[in-house]
Design a protein around this motif. Sequence first.
Motif, short mmCIF file in Angstrom:
data_model
loop_
_atom_site.label_atom_id
_atom_site.label_comp_id
_atom_site.label_asym_id
_atom_site.label_seq_id
_atom_site.Cartn_x
_atom_site.Cartn_y
_atom_site.Cartn_z
N GLU A 1 0.84 -0.99 0.03
CA GLU A 1 0.06 -0.11 -0.10
C GLU A 1 0.77 1.34 -0.05
N VAL B 1 -6.76 -4.30 -7.07
CA VAL B 1 -5.79 -3.24 -7.17
C VAL B 1 -6.64 -1.95 -6.83
N THR B 2 -6.37 -1.01 -5.96
CA THR B 2 -7.43 0.06 -5.44
C THR B 2 -6.57 1.23 -5.63
N PHE B 3 -7.07 2.10 -6.45
CA PHE B 3 -6.56 3.75 -6.44
C PHE B 3 -7.16 4.53 -5.52
N LYS B 4 -6.62 5.50 -4.70
CA LYS B 4 -7.08 6.42 -3.94
C LYS B 4 -7.34 7.99 -4.53
N SER C 1 -1.21 6.43 -2.77
CA SER C 1 -2.34 6.65 -3.92
C SER C 1 -2.80 5.17 -4.35
N TRP C 2 -2.20 4.22 -4.07
CA TRP C 2 -2.77 2.91 -4.58
C TRP C 2 -2.44 1.68 -3.60
#
Length: 132
Positions: free
Chosen positions: A93, A128-131, A96-97
């Motif tokens: 982590e 995959v997670t984008f913040k 931003s992602w």
Amino acid sequence: LRIAPAKGLSVTAGYGYNQNKYIKSDYNEGKLVGGSPENVANAWASYRFSGNPVLQHFGIGAGVNYASDAYLDDANTMVIPAYTYVNGTLFYESNSWRLGVALNNISGERYWNAYATPQTPRNVTANVTFKF
């Protein structure tokens, strides 16, 4: 319940008790409502490493889910057996992602939902997670 007992450590847990009965009914009075286990519980813990520059963005997590026996039908003649299964994850982590890989139902527990539909056996997922 959600607590953070140490830096980087997060623990979440829940419990529910249900005694859903037909009180006044022309059909199945006094019987338990089908598909409604009396006890359900879950817990999840995750830890994100800090302090070590090599591991600072990495983390690990594990959790358990439980449901007690439940009747499939409102006449209380067919039982959906209790189950417990464990999941685990590894992740990276940044600000931003996030990239994660999970092993779900680690022991390969065979279990069914309230409608007696077989649930997913052991499996691996990635996300995959984008913040923003």
